[in-house]
Design a protein around this motif. Structure first.
Motif, PDB file in Angstrom:
ATOM      1  N   THR A   1      12.639  -8.305   1.346  1.00 37.02           N
ATOM      2  CA  THR A   1      13.268  -7.984   2.620  1.00 37.02           C
ATOM      3  C   THR A   1      13.885  -9.244   3.214  1.00 37.02           C
ATOM      4  O   THR A   1      13.545 -10.361   2.819  1.00 37.02           O
ATOM      5  CB  THR A   1      12.228  -7.425   3.610  1.00 37.02           C
ATOM      6  N   VAL A   2      14.772  -9.054   4.147  1.00 35.78           N
ATOM      7  CA  VAL A   2      15.443 -10.184   4.795  1.00 35.78           C
ATOM      8  C   VAL A   2      14.417 -11.127   5.420  1.00 35.78           C
ATOM      9  O   VAL A   2      14.574 -12.350   5.370  1.00 35.78           O
ATOM     10  CB  VAL A   2      16.449  -9.678   5.855  1.00 35.78           C
ATOM     11  N   GLU A   3      13.337 -10.586   5.980  1.00 35.92           N
ATOM     12  CA  GLU A   3      12.302 -11.410   6.610  1.00 35.92           C
ATOM     13  C   GLU A   3      11.559 -12.275   5.586  1.00 35.92           C
ATOM     14  O   GLU A   3      11.135 -13.376   5.899  1.00 35.92           O
ATOM     15  CB  GLU A   3      11.280 -10.537   7.366  1.00 35.92           C
ATOM     16  N   MET A   4      11.387 -11.744   4.381  1.00 35.53           N
ATOM     17  CA  MET A   4      10.633 -12.469   3.348  1.00 35.53           C
ATOM     18  C   MET A   4      11.520 -13.350   2.474  1.00 35.53           C
ATOM     19  O   MET A   4      11.004 -14.202   1.743  1.00 35.53           O
ATOM     20  CB  MET A   4       9.866 -11.477   2.464  1.00 35.53           C
ATOM     21  N   LEU A   5      12.819 -13.179   2.555  1.00 31.98           N
ATOM     22  CA  LEU A   5      13.734 -13.940   1.701  1.00 31.98           C
ATOM     23  C   LEU A   5      13.569 -15.456   1.836  1.00 31.98           C
ATOM     24  O   LEU A   5      13.486 -16.155   0.811  1.00 31.98           O
ATOM     25  CB  LEU A   5      15.181 -13.508   1.963  1.00 31.98           C
ATOM     26  N   PRO A   6      13.465 -16.015   3.055  1.00 29.14           N
ATOM     27  CA  PRO A   6      13.280 -17.476   3.149  1.00 29.14           C
ATOM     28  C   PRO A   6      12.010 -17.960   2.448  1.00 29.14           C
ATOM     29  O   PRO A   6      12.013 -19.015   1.805  1.00 29.14           O
ATOM     30  CB  PRO A   6      13.206 -17.743   4.658  1.00 29.14           C
ATOM     31  N   VAL A   7      10.954 -17.189   2.524  1.00 29.92           N
ATOM     32  CA  VAL A   7       9.694 -17.567   1.879  1.00 29.92           C
ATOM     33  C   VAL A   7       9.864 -17.584   0.363  1.00 29.92           C
ATOM     34  O   VAL A   7       9.435 -18.525  -0.311  1.00 29.92           O
ATOM     35  CB  VAL A   7       8.546 -16.620   2.300  1.00 29.92           C
ATOM     36  N   LEU A   8      10.493 -16.544  -0.179  1.00 33.75           N
ATOM     37  CA  LEU A   8      10.706 -16.511  -1.616  1.00 33.75           C
ATOM     38  C   LEU A   8      11.639 -17.618  -2.084  1.00 33.75           C
ATOM     39  O   LEU A   8      11.449 -18.179  -3.166  1.00 33.75           O
ATOM     40  CB  LEU A   8      11.228 -15.138  -2.054  1.00 33.75           C
TER      41      LEU A   8
ATOM     42  N   GLY B   1      12.153 -22.323  -5.129  1.00 35.67           N
ATOM     43  CA  GLY B   1      12.675 -23.687  -5.240  1.00 35.67           C
ATOM     44  C   GLY B   1      11.585 -24.676  -5.608  1.00 35.67           C
ATOM     45  O   GLY B   1      11.785 -25.552  -6.462  1.00 35.67           O
ATOM     46  N   LEU B   2      10.430 -24.550  -4.972  1.00 32.56           N
ATOM     47  CA  LEU B   2       9.303 -25.422  -5.309  1.00 32.56           C
ATOM     48  C   LEU B   2       8.878 -25.235  -6.761  1.00 32.56           C
ATOM     49  O   LEU B   2       8.576 -26.208  -7.459  1.00 32.56           O
ATOM     50  CB  LEU B   2       8.116 -25.141  -4.380  1.00 32.56           C
ATOM     51  N   LEU B   3       8.857 -23.994  -7.205  1.00 32.75           N
ATOM     52  CA  LEU B   3       8.490 -23.703  -8.589  1.00 32.75           C
ATOM     53  C   LEU B   3       9.463 -24.369  -9.563  1.00 32.75           C
ATOM     54  O   LEU B   3       9.044 -25.003 -10.529  1.00 32.75           O
ATOM     55  CB  LEU B   3       8.454 -22.190  -8.822  1.00 32.75           C
ATOM     56  N   ALA B   4      10.754 -24.227  -9.304  1.00 33.53           N
ATOM     57  CA  ALA B   4      11.763 -24.815 -10.195  1.00 33.53           C
ATOM     58  C   ALA B   4      11.624 -26.337 -10.274  1.00 33.53           C
ATOM     59  O   ALA B   4      11.646 -26.920 -11.366  1.00 33.53           O
ATOM     60  CB  ALA B   4      13.160 -24.429  -9.731  1.00 33.53           C
ATOM     61  N   ILE B   5      11.465 -26.961  -9.137  1.00 35.17           N
ATOM     62  CA  ILE B   5      11.350 -28.421  -9.104  1.00 35.17           C
ATOM     63  C   ILE B   5      10.053 -28.879  -9.772  1.00 35.17           C
ATOM     64  O   ILE B   5      10.056 -29.805 -10.588  1.00 35.17           O
ATOM     65  CB  ILE B   5      11.460 -28.936  -7.659  1.00 35.17           C
ATOM     66  N   ALA B   6       8.947 -28.214  -9.452  1.00 34.96           N
ATOM     67  CA  ALA B   6       7.655 -28.597 -10.037  1.00 34.96           C
ATOM     68  C   ALA B   6       7.626 -28.361 -11.541  1.00 34.96           C
ATOM     69  O   ALA B   6       7.114 -29.207 -12.292  1.00 34.96           O
ATOM     70  CB  ALA B   6       6.521 -27.825  -9.358  1.00 34.96           C
ATOM     71  N   ALA B   7       8.176 -27.248 -12.006  1.00 37.18           N
ATOM     72  CA  ALA B   7       8.159 -26.943 -13.443  1.00 37.18           C
ATOM     73  C   ALA B   7       9.019 -27.924 -14.225  1.00 37.18           C
ATOM     74  O   ALA B   7       8.610 -28.413 -15.285  1.00 37.18           O
ATOM     75  CB  ALA B   7       8.626 -25.508 -13.685  1.00 37.18           C
ATOM     76  N   SER B   8      10.199 -28.229 -13.711  1.00 35.60           N
ATOM     77  CA  SER B   8      11.056 -29.168 -14.444  1.00 35.60           C
ATOM     78  C   SER B   8      10.439 -30.576 -14.440  1.00 35.60           C
ATOM     79  O   SER B   8      10.487 -31.286 -15.443  1.00 35.60           O
ATOM     80  CB  SER B   8      12.470 -29.187 -13.877  1.00 35.60           C
TER      81      SER B   8
ATOM     82  N   ILE C   1       4.186 -23.807   3.807  1.00 36.83           N
ATOM     83  CA  ILE C   1       5.506 -23.799   4.453  1.00 36.83           C
ATOM     84  C   ILE C   1       5.814 -22.417   5.028  1.00 36.83           C
ATOM     85  O   ILE C   1       6.442 -22.295   6.086  1.00 36.83           O
ATOM     86  CB  ILE C   1       6.594 -24.251   3.452  1.00 36.83           C
ATOM     87  N   ALA C   2       5.356 -21.372   4.351  1.00 40.51           N
ATOM     88  CA  ALA C   2       5.602 -19.994   4.815  1.00 40.51           C
ATOM     89  C   ALA C   2       4.865 -19.682   6.114  1.00 40.51           C
ATOM     90  O   ALA C   2       5.327 -18.852   6.906  1.00 40.51           O
ATOM     91  CB  ALA C   2       5.181 -19.000   3.735  1.00 40.51           C
TER      92      ALA C   2
END
Length: 176
Positions: free
Chosen positions: A84-91, A96-103, A131-132
């Motif tokens: 949902t629009v409300e949850m989009l910033p959290v996801l 983003g954190l996942l991508a940075i941490a995994a790489s 952060i959420a």
């Protein structure tokens, strides 16, 4: 003692392979959530929208991972209204954190291990939930993944390990 070092393919922004890899993983992050949503609480419990972001970032680097992380939730929201629009910033934050941490973990360890994958998943979930909390204004909603989504976190670690191990299986050995 011999240790196999991975030949990671971290493509830069000038390489079309970056965008092809990200597109393929975004498609995976659109299809997998739709399949999981066929199960009761499948999306919340299995966290499918993060799965291919982990693979993309580990195998193809931060740029392909970050493109996958940012585009997957937006495409899903536009096509299916979820998140949902409300949850989009959290996801977006968690992805983003996942991508940075995994790489970062792939680059640092130069191997695929359950421990490293578990560390990445715990990192993005814990920091992302912290952060959420101010974004959502609700501590329990921000940290609900630790109650509901343990199967999804385990699936990311185990499934990610199986896929990444098979992707790297046919690489020539490099001694370190």
């Amino acid at each position: 003692m011999e240790t196999k070092t991975l030949a990671l393919n971290a493509y830069d922004y000038k390489n079309v392979k970056t965008y092809l890899a990200a597109t393929a993983f975004v498609i995976g992050n659109v299809v997998l959530p739709q399949l999981c949503h066929l199960l009761p609480f499948g999306g919340r419990a299995l966290l499918p929208i993060y799965f291919f972001t982990l693979i993309a970032a580990w195998r193809f680097g931060w740029l392909a991972g970050l493109l996958t992380a940012m585009l997957s939730p937006v495409v899903n929201a536009l096509l299916f209204g979820m998140p949902t629009v409300e949850m989009l910033p959290v996801l977006l934050v968690k992805s983003g954190l996942l991508a940075i941490a995994a790489s970062w973990a792939a680059q640092k360890t130069q191997r695929v291990s359950v421990a490293a994958l578990a560390g990445v998943v715990l990192f993005y979930q814990m920091v992302g939930s912290a952060i959420a909390w101010p974004i959502l204004g609700d501590f329990f909603m921000a940290f609900r993944d630790f109650k509901i989504a343990i199967p999804g976190m385990l699936l990311q670690v185990a499934g990610g390990w199986l896929i990444l191990k098979n992707i790297f299986k046919n690489q020539p050995d490099t001694q370190s």
